[in-house]
Design a protein around this motif. Structure first.
Motif, short mmCIF file in Angstrom:
data_model
loop_
_atom_site.label_atom_id
_atom_site.label_comp_id
_atom_site.label_asym_id
_atom_site.label_seq_id
_atom_site.Cartn_x
_atom_site.Cartn_y
_atom_site.Cartn_z
N GLU A 179 37.08 38.54 44.30
CA GLU A 179 35.82 37.91 43.92
C GLU A 179 36.04 36.72 42.99
OE1 GLU A 179 32.58 38.56 44.96
OE2 GLU A 179 33.81 39.55 46.48
N SER A 180 36.97 36.88 42.04
CA SER A 180 37.29 35.77 41.13
C SER A 180 37.85 34.57 41.90
CB SER A 180 38.29 36.25 40.08
OG SER A 180 38.69 35.19 39.24
N ARG B 245 37.33 33.87 45.06
CA ARG B 245 36.26 33.28 45.89
C ARG B 245 35.37 32.37 45.04
NH1 ARG B 245 34.63 38.67 49.38
NH2 ARG B 245 36.08 38.33 51.13
N ASP B 246 35.03 32.83 43.82
CA ASP B 246 34.21 31.99 42.93
C ASP B 246 34.92 30.70 42.59
OD1 ASP B 246 32.88 34.84 41.05
OD2 ASP B 246 32.27 33.94 42.97
N GLU B 247 36.22 30.81 42.29
CA GLU B 247 37.00 29.60 41.97
C GLU B 247 37.07 28.66 43.17
OE1 GLU B 247 41.46 28.30 40.37
OE2 GLU B 247 40.98 30.41 40.74
N SER C 289 33.78 26.83 43.57
CA SER C 289 33.66 25.77 42.56
C SER C 289 34.52 24.56 42.92
CB SER C 289 34.07 26.33 41.19
OG SER C 289 34.06 25.31 40.21
#
Length: 384
Positions: free
Chosen positions: A31-32, A34-36, A39
């Protein structure tokens, strides 16, 4: 070897707890990442738009600056028509345009560097996401097996017939994962690379109109690199899961692999079949294909051969595979003594044993290597 159900149940429960904990950690990492990645893609999109705007602005400033220089030369030569004030204004305008042009060129260089950095980071994060997804999927497969009924696990361990079925299920799960990764790479990075080629062609035409030879040559080189990367990506997709394996079957796919190997390495390669050809289950065909691929790759990497032979013989309930080369060879005794240095052959032997087959290796220094694999082909009947 006898297994006590209670002890085995305790071991499996401990393993399930460890796997479950690791699964949640992998999910958090995924999840981290994917968020990065999201962005980075948003910032990259903004930088791409800003770069395009800046390029257009630089082009216009180039035109305006050249016109101002012509105007300055014109008013400086004709003292009759133009006054000192006209010359001053022409000079100030040319100076200002030159300054603006320098500023926007610096901005252009910064944006291009930032774009390249973001693209590199995006590719790195995409790889991390793919790896995390792959590990998560494999964790799911492990959980499926570990959470099975303990009595059934004991039966599977004790029953030799079911052992091959377990091996094929594991191989099938791996091949399904390869298909998924292949589709994702094809729909994601490969499409992005194709789009980059198109964009570089557009930029090339824009700059070519202004006759920036050095810049144009650099863009052409960039386009070639992107196209080469796209071709490599397509090779990766094929290696992950040859589509011909599903469409045409094992024999045509192996024949194409051996032919492509010869084209790529210039090593004379021959593929032969004996007996009546058969179609096997998808998992069985994938397993045999990977074994042949591993054997030929090992020969290319370590044996320096000038000739490679792959021969498949179809028998009533058995398929025999022979992979032979005329490379440098090795001492068989060294395989067991230095297992860590020969994990390719050791891994092949373990996969063959999962299929209830056997693998024999004969080799001598400077006399080449011969690998003979026998695999029973009645696994589908056992499954039923």
């Amino acid at each position: 070897m006898d297994f006590q159900a209670e002890a085995l149940d305790k071991v499996i429960k401990n393993a399930i707890e460890v796997v479950e904990s690791s699964k949640y950690q992998i999910f958090e990492i995924l999840e981290s990442a994917r968020d990065e990645l999201l962005s980075l893609k948003q910032e990259l999109q903004f930088v791409m738009k800003e770069t395009e705007t800046t390029l257009n602005r630089v082009d216009q400033l180039e035109i305006n600056y050249r016109r101002s220089r012509i105007r300055l030369t014109e008013v400086s030569r004709d003292f009759v028509r133009y006054k000192e004030e006209d010359i001053k204004q022409a000079y100030e305008k040319a100076t200002q345009l030159q300054l603006d042009l320098m500023i926007y060129r610096e901005k252009e260089m910064y944006l291009k560097a930032r774009r390249d950095e973001l693209q590199k980071r995006s590719r790195s994060v995409e790889n991390s996401v793919a790896r995390a997804e792959s590990v998560g999927s494999q964790m799911g497969v492990v959980m499926e097996y570990l959470t099975g009924e303990i009595g059934q696990v004991n039966k599977i361990i004790k029953t030799a017939k079911n052992r091959q079925f377990i091996g094929l299920k594991i191989i099938l799960a791996q091949e399904e994962e390869r298909k998924r990764i292949a589709r994702e790479i094809h729909d994601g990075p490969a499409q992005l690379l194709a789009n980059l080629v198109l964009r570089t062609e557009i930029v090339e035409r824009m700059i070519a109109k202004q006759d920036f030879n050095m810049v144009q040559a650099e863009i052409v080189d960039l386009k070639g690199q992107v196209r080469a990367s796209l071709e490599e990506m397509r090779k990766v997709i094929f290696n992950l899961r040859p589509m011909a394996l599903d469409d045409l079957g094992l024999i045509p796919t192996l024949r194409k692999f051996v032919h492509d190997f010869e084209e790529r390495t210039r090593i004379r390669s021959l593929f032969e079949t004996r007996g009546k050809e058969q179609r096997f289950s998808s998992a069985m065909e994938a397993a045999i294909y990977r074994l042949v691929q591993e054997a030929i790759t090992n020969a290319f990497k370590h044996a320096a051969p000038t000739y490679v032979l792959v021969e498949m013989t179809f028998q009533a309930q058995m398929v025999k595979i022979v992979i032979q080369d005329n490379g440098c060879g090795f001492k068989i005794a060294l395989i067991e003594e230095k297992r860590n240095e020969h994990f390719g052959l050791i891994g092949m032997r373990e996969r063959v044993e999962l299929l209830e087959g056997r693998m024999e290796i004969s080799s001598e220094l400077e006399q080449g290597t011969k690998i003979v694999i026998h695999i029973p082909t009645n696994v589908d009947k056992r499954k039923e």
